[in-house]
Design a protein around this motif. Structure first.
Motif, short mmCIF file in Angstrom:
data_model
loop_
_atom_site.label_atom_id
_atom_site.label_comp_id
_atom_site.label_asym_id
_atom_site.label_seq_id
_atom_site.Cartn_x
_atom_site.Cartn_y
_atom_site.Cartn_z
N ALA A 1 0.81 -1.22 0.00
CA ALA A 1 0.00 0.00 0.00
C ALA A 1 0.84 1.26 0.00
O ALA A 1 0.40 2.30 -0.45
CB ALA A 1 -0.93 0.00 1.21
N ALA A 2 2.07 1.18 0.50
CA ALA A 2 2.91 2.37 0.59
C ALA A 2 3.42 2.81 -0.76
O ALA A 2 3.88 3.95 -0.90
CB ALA A 2 4.08 2.11 1.53
N HIS A 3 3.41 1.95 -1.77
CA HIS A 3 3.96 2.29 -3.07
C HIS A 3 2.90 2.23 -4.16
O HIS A 3 3.18 1.86 -5.29
CB HIS A 3 5.12 1.34 -3.42
N LEU A 4 1.69 2.60 -3.81
CA LEU A 4 0.62 2.65 -4.80
C LEU A 4 0.87 3.77 -5.78
O LEU A 4 1.37 4.84 -5.42
CB LEU A 4 -0.73 2.85 -4.11
N PRO A 5 0.50 3.59 -7.04
CA PRO A 5 0.61 4.71 -7.99
C PRO A 5 -0.37 5.81 -7.66
O PRO A 5 -1.33 5.63 -6.91
CB PRO A 5 0.29 4.04 -9.33
N ARG A 6 -0.11 6.97 -8.23
CA ARG A 6 -0.90 8.14 -7.89
C ARG A 6 -2.37 7.97 -8.27
O ARG A 6 -3.26 8.45 -7.58
CB ARG A 6 -0.32 9.36 -8.61
N THR A 7 -2.62 7.27 -9.37
CA THR A 7 -4.02 7.09 -9.78
C THR A 7 -4.82 6.33 -8.75
O THR A 7 -5.99 6.64 -8.50
CB THR A 7 -4.05 6.35 -11.13
N GLU A 8 -4.20 5.34 -8.12
CA GLU A 8 -4.93 4.60 -7.08
C GLU A 8 -5.08 5.44 -5.82
O GLU A 8 -6.07 5.28 -5.08
CB GLU A 8 -4.21 3.29 -6.78
N LEU A 9 -4.13 6.31 -5.54
CA LEU A 9 -4.28 7.20 -4.39
C LEU A 9 -5.48 8.11 -4.56
O LEU A 9 -6.27 8.32 -3.64
CB LEU A 9 -3.00 8.03 -4.22
N VAL A 10 -5.64 8.65 -5.76
CA VAL A 10 -6.80 9.50 -6.04
C VAL A 10 -8.08 8.68 -5.96
O VAL A 10 -9.13 9.15 -5.49
CB VAL A 10 -6.66 10.18 -7.41
N GLY A 11 -8.02 7.42 -6.39
CA GLY A 11 -9.20 6.56 -6.28
C GLY A 11 -9.60 6.32 -4.85
O GLY A 11 -10.80 6.32 -4.52
N TYR A 12 -8.63 6.12 -3.96
CA TYR A 12 -8.95 5.96 -2.54
C TYR A 12 -9.50 7.26 -1.95
O TYR A 12 -10.38 7.23 -1.07
CB TYR A 12 -7.72 5.51 -1.77
N ALA A 13 -9.00 8.40 -2.41
CA ALA A 13 -9.54 9.69 -1.94
C ALA A 13 -11.00 9.83 -2.33
O ALA A 13 -11.83 10.27 -1.53
CB ALA A 13 -8.71 10.84 -2.52
N LEU A 14 -11.33 9.44 -3.57
CA LEU A 14 -12.73 9.49 -4.00
C LEU A 14 -13.57 8.48 -3.23
O LEU A 14 -14.74 8.77 -2.89
CB LEU A 14 -12.80 9.21 -5.51
N LEU A 15 -13.02 7.32 -2.91
CA LEU A 15 -13.75 6.33 -2.13
C LEU A 15 -14.09 6.86 -0.75
O LEU A 15 -15.24 6.76 -0.29
CB LEU A 15 -12.91 5.05 -2.01
N PHE A 16 -13.12 7.46 -0.07
CA PHE A 16 -13.40 8.00 1.27
C PHE A 16 -14.39 9.16 1.20
O PHE A 16 -15.21 9.35 2.12
CB PHE A 16 -12.09 8.46 1.92
N ALA A 17 -14.33 9.96 0.13
CA ALA A 17 -15.29 11.06 -0.01
C ALA A 17 -16.71 10.53 -0.16
O ALA A 17 -17.66 11.06 0.45
CB ALA A 17 -14.90 11.93 -1.22
N VAL A 18 -16.89 9.49 -0.96
CA VAL A 18 -18.22 8.90 -1.12
C VAL A 18 -18.70 8.29 0.19
O VAL A 18 -19.88 8.41 0.56
CB VAL A 18 -18.19 7.85 -2.25
N LEU A 19 -17.79 7.63 0.91
CA LEU A 19 -18.18 7.06 2.20
C LEU A 19 -18.57 8.15 3.20
O LEU A 19 -19.49 7.97 4.00
CB LEU A 19 -17.03 6.23 2.77
N ALA A 20 -17.88 9.27 3.16
CA ALA A 20 -18.24 10.38 4.05
C ALA A 20 -19.63 10.90 3.74
O ALA A 20 -20.44 11.16 4.65
CB ALA A 20 -17.22 11.50 3.93
N SER A 21 -19.94 11.05 2.45
CA SER A 21 -21.28 11.52 2.08
C SER A 21 -22.34 10.48 2.42
O SER A 21 -23.41 10.82 2.94
CB SER A 21 -21.30 11.83 0.58
N GLY A 22 -22.06 9.20 2.14
CA GLY A 22 -23.02 8.16 2.47
C GLY A 22 -23.23 8.00 3.96
O GLY A 22 -24.36 7.76 4.42
N CYS A 23 -22.15 8.15 4.74
CA CYS A 23 -22.29 8.07 6.20
C CYS A 23 -23.14 9.22 6.71
O CYS A 23 -23.94 9.04 7.64
CB CYS A 23 -20.90 8.10 6.84
N GLN A 24 -23.01 10.39 6.11
CA GLN A 24 -23.84 11.53 6.50
C GLN A 24 -25.30 11.28 6.16
O GLN A 24 -26.20 11.67 6.92
CB GLN A 24 -23.32 12.79 5.82
N CYS A 25 -25.56 10.65 5.01
CA CYS A 25 -26.94 10.31 4.66
C CYS A 25 -27.52 9.29 5.64
O CYS A 25 -28.68 9.41 6.04
CB CYS A 25 -26.99 9.77 3.23
#
Length: 620
Positions: free
Chosen positions: A254-278
């Motif tokens: 996980a420490a050497h993930l490419p940047r594209t996957e890092l952005v994907g995890y950022a989008l995943l956490f953002a969706v989870l934050a919105s869904g958790c708020q719902c």
């Protein structure tokens, strides 16, 4: 014998001292001590220096009060003789021994109130007492206009510890997100450390389901939600597989993930934050508020590892916009404006502000699908925030946004077609604040906006629009949301036209009553939406439109002593009694604008019903 005389002995005539009051208007109205400065110290302490002024307009008012006190029956003899164009100081408040404050029979005229608002409405820079953050609000914002009405209302109208900005939800109380790391800043943070904050796969899918059903339909930041769902399932399967391996190998991977996957995890956490708020709104579990804020921090940490400032991408902008929506719903619109600027600059750097080519290949194409989806979301968010604070929008409007040809020529319209055009119109309206105050806008310019909004409403409710006859639950919700946004914007236009002193008196009064009608429509639509969907409690801009409409209407009714809304405001009493004593996730860790707005509306309804406001000893 002489008959006894029936004449009463002459009573000495009490001479009145011809004394002109020296206190300022606000201190004289509230019956507090004034130090005769400009502005006086009392007005400065009450954060109302712009309302401090001196004149002799209240001499006649005090004289009428003196004559009323001298009359044998104790009634005022000048109710029908007050001037309709006197300053807005005709409302006098009397204090009883028990601490309650009640109004007298005298009330100012409507035109005097509108003139007072036009003269004394100014921009403000308020400092929040809890966070120390400075909030700028323009002179034409609803909060600024309501501030001018406070001189007609008793001192206890708003909670003592709250400000006008807090009443209208313009302060930021949870300033730690998303820019403060949850980890030790001196240690090296890896993606594996961040991924440990993920809940189980079942919980993640539950949060995503709430986001897909509640959050995504009203802010479609992710164009292909099906592709995101497939990617989410693949990521959850991969994480479950890595959980069975030794922790060292998973950490190294996980420490050497490419940047594209890092952005994907950022989008995943953002969706989870919105869904958790719902889920928080649906289930009422306030513990989910902390989980949502943790997801926000994790998403932003992933964006930092992906170097979002140097290497923007569409996924980065999607994550920023979802985080901005979550933070705005959490009661931090100021932080949302900061993130909006980041998203707008990155979108322009990627060319998303340019219009796409259409199949018709016409150089003057006005087709609806030519607007980039992410740019449309940025413009809508900019429209909501700039109108709330009365600030110049981040995005400069285009001339093509002022045309209705795209809507008229479209064979079929959906919710986002009409909504996007409405927000484009609001962007153009807000851009006028950059070089001119709306109080001096010419009548023909104002009438063009009224005509444009009326045409937009007719087209949006025509037979070719999905908002005409909704045949599903989602279509019904979209119709109510569009009605709230359209009528709130129209009501705001009518309010500015009523306040503008350059317009004729008859038109100003007509615009005022049109404003009352539109704001009543906003309240009715909100009450229906609140019963049908959690979006009525979740979406910050929807609750803002409802609270602003209700607070302004209740304030006008309390001042004018007239019933402007029928039984509509009385229907809110049960809603307020059910929610005023309950803390929401927005009230943690300190009381936020949720409580301040509801408590202020509750006190205004008491004044409208002529019920004295009592403040308990030691109450905050």
């Amino acid at each position: 014998m002489t008959a006894p005389s029936t004449e009463q002995p002459s009573r000495p005539v009490r001479r009145r001292r011809n004394r002109r009051p020296k206190a300022c208007r606000l201190c004289r109205t509230r019956k507090v001590r004034c130090d005769y400065r400009q502005p006086c110290g009392t007005c400065v302490l009450r954060h109302l220096p712009q309302l401090c002024s001196y004149d002799g307009a209240s001499v006649a008012i005090q004289e009428r009060s003196y004559l009323a006190a001298e009359s044998p029956n104790g009634c005022s003899t000048s109710r029908g003789s007050r001037s309709s164009h006197s300053p807005a100081l005709d409302t006098q408040w009397q204090s009883r021994g028990n601490g309650a404050t009640i109004p007298t029979d005298t009330s100012p005229s409507l035109l005097a109130i509108l003139d007072h608002m036009a003269t004394n409405a100014t921009a403000s820079c308020e400092t929040d007492a809890v966070t120390g953050q400075v909030t700028f609000v323009g002179r034409c914002a609803h909060a600024s206009l309501f501030r001018t009405l406070l001189s007609h209302l008793p001192e206890q109208t708003i909670p003592p510890t709250a400000s006008v900005e807090a009443v209208f939800g313009l302060t930021n109380r949870i300033t730690s997100q998303p820019f403060v790391s949850l980890w030790n800043t001196t240690a090296r943070i890896t993606v594996a450390d961040i991924l440990r904050s993920l809940p189980s796969a079942e919980t993640c899918l539950r949060y995503y389901g709430c986001y897909q059903q509640i959050g995504h339909p009203f802010l479609p930041v992710i164009p292909d939600i099906g592709a995101f769902e497939r990617n989410l399932c693949a990521v959850l399967e991969q994480l479950d597989a890595e959980a069975d391996e030794p922790s060292s190998s998973s950490t190294q991977l996980a420490a050497h993930l490419p940047r594209t996957e890092l952005v994907g995890y950022a989008l995943l956490f953002a969706v989870l934050a919105s869904g958790c708020q719902c889920c928080l709104v649906v289930e009422g579990d306030h513990q989910l508020a902390l989980s949502s804020r943790v997801f926000v921090a994790c998403s932003f940490e992933c964006l930092n590892l992906a170097n979002l400032y140097v290497s923007p991408s569409p996924e980065t902008i999607q994550a920023i916009l979802i985080l901005a929506s979550v933070i705005c719903n959490d009661g931090n619109p100021g932080v949302t404006m900061s993130m909006l600027g980041i998203a707008a600059q990155q979108a322009q750097g990627l060319g998303m502000h340019t219009r796409r080519k259409c199949a018709c290949s016409s150089p003057t194409c006005e087709c609806l699908e030519t607007v980039q989806p992410l740019w449309r979301a940025i413009l809508i968010l900019d429209s909501k925030l700039s109108s709330t604070y009365d600030r110049v929008p981040v995005i400069s409007p285009s001339d093509s946004h002022n045309r209705l040809q795209s809507l008229i020529g479209a064979p079929r319209l959906d919710f986002w077609d009409s909504s996007f055009h409405l927000h484009c119109l609001q962007i153009r309206w807000q851009s006028l604040a950059g070089h001119d105050t709306r109080a001096s806008i010419q009548g023909d310019v104002m009438e063009s906006y009224f005509e444009h909004t009326a045409q937009l409403g007719q087209i949006a409710r025509s037979v070719k629009s999905s908002l005409c006859c909704p045949n599903s639950v989602q279509a019904t919700l979209e119709q109510l949301v569009f009605t709230i946004h359209l009528d709130f914007f129209e009501g705001t236009l009518h309010l500015h036209a009523a306040v503008a002193t350059t317009h004729l008196t008859e038109k100003r009064l007509r615009h005022f009553h049109d404003m009352v009608s539109k704001f009543c429509s906003v309240i009715k639509a909100y009450l229906k939406l609140r019963r049908l969907s959690p979006i009525g409690k979740l979406a910050w801009e929807i609750t803002r439109a409802f609270k602003s409409s209700a607070i302004l209407l209740a304030a006008f009714e309390a001042i004018l002593r007239e019933n402007l809304t029928g039984r509509l405001l009385h229907e809110l009493e049960k809603l307020l009694s059910d929610t005023s004593s309950l803390r929401t996730w927005r009230d943690y860790p300190v009381p936020s604008s949720c409580y301040a707005g509801i408590e202020t509306l509750h006190r205004l309804l008491l004044l409208q019903s002529r019920v004295p406001i009592t403040v308990a000893a030691g109450a905050d």
